[in-house]
Design a protein around this motif. Structure first.
Motif: not given
Length: 501
Positions: A330-335, A344-349, A359-360, A363-368
């Protein structure tokens, strides 16, 4: 603005005023010499151009410059003597700078700057027809001023290689008297390039970096060295030595604006709170600020702490109801998502870890990212795609569907929305607690019973500015994304349309 902020700004203004007064009292004197039109030795194309460029650059940063070009030995000696006299008269706070471009040679460890009328058949005569570089240092040191800078863009080549005892290349390294910074265009014993264009690589880099605000003289010449090495294919390495006792900057750092000071104070407060909600709200309000990177790092740490199960020391461990600590995958995926910075990268996570530790943040980064993409297309002006994460939708009530009142006032009941909202004014609501999580899925411990005004730094003026953003995008104003629900957000929009009474 808080009293502390006002006090800080007043102190800053006074400090800047004192600094400017002192800067005006401190003389900055420069002697710039460029010799290229030699009559008896190999002429050089660029030293006069270099001297003119350096003189112009120094004038722009507050130096009083004397420019001497294609000078004879008498003219050089006279200029150096007058420069020393002026520096001695300027006082101990003065800054002196000597710049030389042209031929320079060394003999028995002593460096000589060559006037354009030099004629030499024997090495023993060099001190009679050249100008010792030590003469410049002696004049400057005699002034007993605090800061002196000597810059030698010499050693283009040795014009006397055929004369016995004058076969050494470049200049010898000199000792810098106290309070002096010595800079050479190349390393001791090496040859500097005259340059294929209108200026030497060294002077061109120096003129480019010298006006940089807040850059110390040591850092400046390190940057020059990096540029010259790159521009010459590692053939030329600028050299410097220093005995300065002060931190000298050609251009002082720019004073922060009132907005920058206020933003720094806000971020300091948010950082000290160690509250993930406040960090999230700060990122939403200032996604591109200079503190955004630090805020994201802090948010990652805080969200990870929120994900850790709490074990009581007085009771046996119970099955964890909170998410487990994030695994390596999970750490590797968010990094990876943070490194790529794409939707797309944040949606994959989020697809892989819908209830993960980060998760939050995702979501914040994706919405931005989606908001930026949307704002970049003024034609469509559509809300984010349906698959993008949005805040929790609350069920509608009959009150939500009632028509709005004729006037929305800051201190009057809203008279719209559910009874709890309709019976209260905007001024009352912003000091209360939210009904819904500001961000979907946020744990209740983070937002429940918190004060909205503390999270948003709300007051009537900046709340009005926020409400005006809803006027241009009415399609999103009725969506229940607000901690008080869609009715309150719609009321803010109507309030802004009426001029925020």
């Amino acid at each position: 603005m808080h009293r502390t902020a006002i006090g800080f700004l007043l102190a800053l203004t006074v400090s800047l005023g004192l600094f400017m007064n002192r800067a005006q009292a401190e003389a900055r004197l420069a002697l710039v010499v460029g010799n290229g039109n030699y009559t008896e030795v190999t002429p050089l194309d660029n030293p006069v151009n270099d001297a003119e460029l350096m003189a112009d650059t120094l004038r722009k940063v507050g130096f009083e410059v004397t420019l001497v070009t294609d000078s004879s030995q008498h003219e050089m000696i006279t200029a150096i003597s007058r420069f020393g006299s002026r520096l001695r008269a300027a006082g101990e706070d003065a800054t002196g700078l000597f710049y030389y471009a042209g031929h320079g040679v060394q003999s028995f460890g002593t460096n000589f700057l060559l006037p354009v009328d030099i004629e030499l058949q024997d090495a023993a005569d060099l001190s009679l027809v050249g100008v010792p570089a030590q003469a410049v240092l002696r004049q400057m040191f005699s002034a007993r001023n605090r800061t002196n800078i000597v810059i030698l863009d010499a050693c283009r080549n040795n014009p006397f290689v055929a004369i016995p005892d004058l076969s050494d290349n470049g200049l010898a390294e000199m000792k810098a008297p106290r309070g002096t910074f010595l800079a050479y265009s190349t390393a001791p014993g090496d040859i500097a390039l005259d340059g294929a264009g209108g200026n030497s690589p060294f002077t061109e880099a120096l003129a480019r970096h010298l006006p940089t605000p807040g850059m110390s003289v040591e850092t400046l010449f390190r940057e020059v060295r990096v540029d010259v090495l790159k521009d010459t294919g590692n053939q030329q390495t600028p050299w410097d030595t220093s005995s300065l006792t002060v931190d000298f900057q050609f251009v002082p750092a720019k004073a922060p604006s009132a907005e920058e000071v206020e933003l720094r104070q806000i971020w300091d407060t948010v950082k000290l709170s160690q509250d993930p909600l406040q960090v999230l709200l700060f990122l939403r309000a200032h996604p591109d600020s200079r503190y955004a990177g630090e805020a994201r790092e802090l948010l990652t740490v805080l969200m990870e702490k929120e994900a850790q199960p709490v074990v009581s020391a007085e009771a046996p461990p119970q099955p964890a109801s909170e998410p487990a600590a994030p695994q390596t995958s999970e750490r590797d995926m968010i990094e990876t998502a943070r490194r790529e910075g794409t939707a797309s990268a944040y949606q994959i996570y989020l697809d892989a870890y819908p209830n993960g530790a980060f998760t939050e943040l995702a979501r914040l980064e994706l919405q931005t990212i989606l908001n930026k993409e949307q704002s970049a297309d003024p034609v469509t002006n559509q809300p984010p795609p349906e698959e993008a994460p949005v805040a929790a939708q609350q069920p509608s009530t009959d009150q939500d569907q009632k028509g709005p009142p004729a006037v929305i006032a800051f201190n009057a009941p809203l008279a719209m929305g559910d009874p709890e909202i309709a019976s209260r004014s905007i001024s009352e609501l912003i000091t209360g607690s939210p009904k819904y999580p500001p961000i979907e899925g946020l744990p209740e411990a983070v937002w429940k019973d918190k004060t909205c005004a503390a999270c948003h730094h709300w007051e009537q003026a900046n709340l009005c500015d926020q409400a005006k953003t809803y006027v241009a995008d009415k399609s999103r104003a009725v969506a229940k994304e607000h901690p008080y629900g869609g009715a309150f957000k719609n009321a803010l929009r109507l309030w802004a349309e009426q001029g925020c009474p």
